[in-house]
Design an enzyme around this catalytic site. Structure first.
Site, short mmCIF file in Angstrom:
data_model
loop_
_atom_site.label_atom_id
_atom_site.label_comp_id
_atom_site.label_asym_id
_atom_site.label_seq_id
_atom_site.Cartn_x
_atom_site.Cartn_y
_atom_site.Cartn_z
N GLU A 86 0.81 -1.21 0.00
CA GLU A 86 0.00 0.00 0.00
C GLU A 86 0.85 1.28 0.00
O GLU A 86 0.36 2.34 0.39
CB GLU A 86 -0.94 0.00 1.20
CG GLU A 86 -2.03 -1.05 1.11
CD GLU A 86 -3.12 -0.81 2.13
OE1 GLU A 86 -4.22 -0.37 1.73
OE2 GLU A 86 -2.87 -1.05 3.33
N HIS A 105 -0.29 5.74 7.68
CA HIS A 105 -1.45 4.89 7.41
C HIS A 105 -1.51 3.83 8.49
O HIS A 105 -0.53 3.11 8.74
CB HIS A 105 -1.34 4.20 6.05
CG HIS A 105 -2.38 3.11 5.88
ND1 HIS A 105 -3.72 3.33 6.05
CD2 HIS A 105 -2.25 1.78 5.59
CE1 HIS A 105 -4.39 2.20 5.86
NE2 HIS A 105 -3.51 1.25 5.58
N HIS A 107 -4.29 1.05 11.01
CA HIS A 107 -5.56 0.38 11.24
C HIS A 107 -5.98 0.66 12.69
O HIS A 107 -6.49 -0.21 13.38
CB HIS A 107 -5.44 -1.12 11.00
CG HIS A 107 -4.83 -1.45 9.67
ND1 HIS A 107 -3.98 -2.52 9.47
CD2 HIS A 107 -4.92 -0.83 8.46
CE1 HIS A 107 -3.59 -2.56 8.21
NE2 HIS A 107 -4.14 -1.53 7.57
N HIS A 175 -11.28 -0.37 7.03
CA HIS A 175 -9.85 -0.56 6.79
C HIS A 175 -8.99 0.17 7.81
O HIS A 175 -8.21 -0.44 8.52
CB HIS A 175 -9.52 -0.09 5.36
CG HIS A 175 -8.10 -0.30 4.95
ND1 HIS A 175 -7.71 -0.21 3.63
CD2 HIS A 175 -6.99 -0.58 5.64
CE1 HIS A 175 -6.41 -0.44 3.54
NE2 HIS A 175 -5.94 -0.66 4.76
#
Length: 244
Positions: A86, A105, A107, A175
């Site tokens: 990603e 980024h 979770h 996500h």
């Protein structure tokens, strides 16, 4: 036909590389990252390059794991190292947002419910005042239909960057989220307090009655006019995360 690697932007101050390593370890220690997630920073010498670790659990990253990429997320010198699937999140956000110097980024677990319910994330306290813009939610179905939910191409990365627009945070339905900042410490600060705010907001909602969130005017003052001392928290987090 072999793909030509982009040229390097040149060496980076080891102190900045250490900060990038520390950022991953800090976010793992604070419960924002676990075995997954990643942090990037724009190359200090060339805005069309960024730095990020090879594919590795954040708490295990060292300076030797840091790689250089162009904004299309092509590695400059892969040397057989595996890259994050990603990474396109980082390249496309940095391409769309010249004001952004770092991207996280994650979770982040307490944040997930706000991307899958009608409840909008809003700032509950001054440390999360940057959320006064109310983070948008990226819906990958609208862009690509049924997928594995991952941002595995520049096209998906660009769509996420469009949803983020000029906000500091965007949620990703089912996500996680992306957080950006004008510096690496600010991006880390925002990622941590996005998670803290999510926990506090969920708690406040369960208490019942209307929640008295920060007003947009308060959020603007705290975030843009009278920002706090992020350096104090950064120094503490880095000292703890790096074991000294």
């Amino acid at each position: 036909m072999a793909t030509t690697s982009p040229p390097s932007a040149g060496p980076v101050d080891p102190a900045l590389i250490e900060d990038l390593v520390a950022a991953s370890r800090i976010l793992a220690a604070e419960g924002v990252l676990d075995g997954y997630g990643h942090v990037s920073m724009r190359h200090p010498a060339r805005p069309d390059r960024y730095l990020m670790s090879r594919s590795l659990a954040p708490a295990l990253i060292t300076a030797d794991d840091i790689m250089e990429f162009d904004l299309e997320s092509n590695p400059v010198d892969a040397r057989g190292r595996t890259t994050f699937r990603e990474r396109f999140i980082h390249g496309m956000i940095l391409k769309a947002r010249p004001d952004v110097m770092a991207v996280v980024h994650s979770h982040s677990p307490a944040v997930i419910p706000f991307g899958i319910t009608p409840v909008t994330m809003r700032p509950t306290f001054h440390m999360a005042a940057f959320l006064y813009r109310e983070p948008p939610v990226f819906e990958i179905r609208d862009v690509a239909g049924w997928t594995n939910m991952l941002i595995t191409s520049n096209e998906l990365g660009a769509a996420l960057a469009d949803t983020l627009a000029d906000n500091p945070v965007a949620l990703m339905r089912g996500h996680g989220n992306v957080v950006v900042g004008p510096t690496l410490p600010i991006a880390v600060f925002r990622a941590i307090y996005t998670e803290v705010n999510a926990r506090l907001q969920a708690t406040a909602i369960t208490l019942g009655g209307p929640v008295n969130y920060l007003a947009p005017e308060e959020g603007d003052i705290i975030t843009n006019q009278q920002p706090g001392d992020v350096g104090r928290a950064w120094n503490l987090w880095k000292t703890k995360a790096m074991g000294r």
